[in-house]
Every structure is written in structure tokens, then in C-alpha cells.
Design an enzyme around this catalytic site. Structure first.
Site, PDB file in Angstrom:
ATOM      1  N   ARG A   1      -2.897   5.771  -0.839  1.00 15.16           N
ATOM      2  CA  ARG A   1      -3.346   6.714   0.192  1.00 15.16           C
ATOM      3  C   ARG A   1      -2.494   7.967   0.106  1.00 15.16           C
ATOM      4  O   ARG A   1      -1.264   7.902   0.134  1.00 15.16           O
ATOM      5  CB  ARG A   1      -3.200   6.078   1.573  1.00 15.16           C
ATOM      6  CG  ARG A   1      -3.641   6.959   2.702  1.00 15.16           C
ATOM      7  CD  ARG A   1      -3.550   6.165   4.000  1.00 15.16           C
ATOM      8  NE  ARG A   1      -4.008   6.964   5.111  1.00 15.16           N
ATOM      9  CZ  ARG A   1      -3.273   7.263   6.168  1.00 15.16           C
ATOM     10  NH1 ARG A   1      -2.044   6.787   6.269  1.00 15.16           N
ATOM     11  NH2 ARG A   1      -3.755   7.989   7.136  1.00 15.16           N
TER      12      ARG A   1
ATOM     13  N   MET B   1       0.839  -1.177   0.000  1.00 19.57           N
ATOM     14  CA  MET B   1       0.000   0.000   0.000  1.00 19.57           C
ATOM     15  C   MET B   1       0.882   1.237   0.000  1.00 19.57           C
ATOM     16  O   MET B   1       1.565   1.500   0.978  1.00 19.57           O
ATOM     17  CB  MET B   1      -0.898   0.011   1.242  1.00 19.57           C
ATOM     18  CG  MET B   1      -1.590   1.332   1.405  1.00 19.57           C
ATOM     19  SD  MET B   1      -2.425   1.668   2.971  1.00 19.57           S
ATOM     20  CE  MET B   1      -3.457   0.293   3.190  1.00 19.57           C
ATOM     21  N   PRO B   2       0.876   2.021  -1.076  1.00 22.60           N
ATOM     22  CA  PRO B   2       1.626   3.272  -1.059  1.00 22.60           C
ATOM     23  C   PRO B   2       0.942   4.307  -0.164  1.00 22.60           C
ATOM     24  O   PRO B   2      -0.254   4.561  -0.312  1.00 22.60           O
ATOM     25  CB  PRO B   2       1.611   3.735  -2.512  1.00 22.60           C
ATOM     26  CG  PRO B   2       1.171   2.575  -3.315  1.00 22.60           C
ATOM     27  CD  PRO B   2       0.367   1.714  -2.402  1.00 22.60           C
ATOM     28  N   ASN B   3       1.686   4.852   0.770  1.00 21.38           N
ATOM     29  CA  ASN B   3       1.232   5.971   1.591  1.00 21.38           C
ATOM     30  C   ASN B   3       2.052   7.176   1.175  1.00 21.38           C
ATOM     31  O   ASN B   3       3.270   7.197   1.371  1.00 21.38           O
ATOM     32  CB  ASN B   3       1.432   5.688   3.077  1.00 21.38           C
ATOM     33  CG  ASN B   3       0.485   4.643   3.576  1.00 21.38           C
ATOM     34  OD1 ASN B   3      -0.721   4.799   3.506  1.00 21.38           O
ATOM     35  ND2 ASN B   3       1.027   3.549   4.067  1.00 21.38           N
TER      36      ASN B   3
END
Length: 62
Positions: free
Chosen positions: A40, A1-3
Site C-alpha cells: 500500500r 503488509m507494507p504501508n
């Protein structure tokens, strides 16, 4: 998940934020093979009086 955290000087419009979010999300999907729903992005607004460049507050720049 890229934050993805983004710090911006205050004053950007919601339309600018929407355009940015769309472009960055598309880049994350393409480059990182991320799922759209896992990208995100969090914006942090910074006041011009809280930032200095080269010894001068951004709020004092003309």
C-alpha cells in the site's frame, strides 16, 4: 503488509506517480517478500509554500 507513505511537493504528473508506484512495489516484493496486493502506497502532496529548506521557503527559491 507494507504501508509506504510518500510526501511529495505538488506538481508531479500521474505518469510519474505510476512509474514510482510500479518501482516501489517491485522493490517491496523483492526485498520484503511482500505480496503485490498487500503493498500500500499513500501520497501526500505538500505545497511549496509549506516547506522551508535552510530558512527559505521552497516557493521563494529561484
Amino acid at each position: 503488509m507494507p504501508n509506504i507513505s510518500v510526501e511529495l511537493l505538488s506538481g508531479r504528473t500521474m505518469d510519474q506517480r505510476r512509474e514510482f508506484v510500479t518501482a516501489v512495489t517491485e522493490a517491496a516484493i523483492s526485498i520484503l517478500n511482500a505480496k503485490r496486493e498487500s503493498v500500500r502506497i499513500v501520497f501526500t502532496e505538500i505545497e511549496k509554500s509549506d516547506v522551508a529548506n535552510g530558512g527559505t521557503l521552497v516557493s521563494d527559491e529561484v
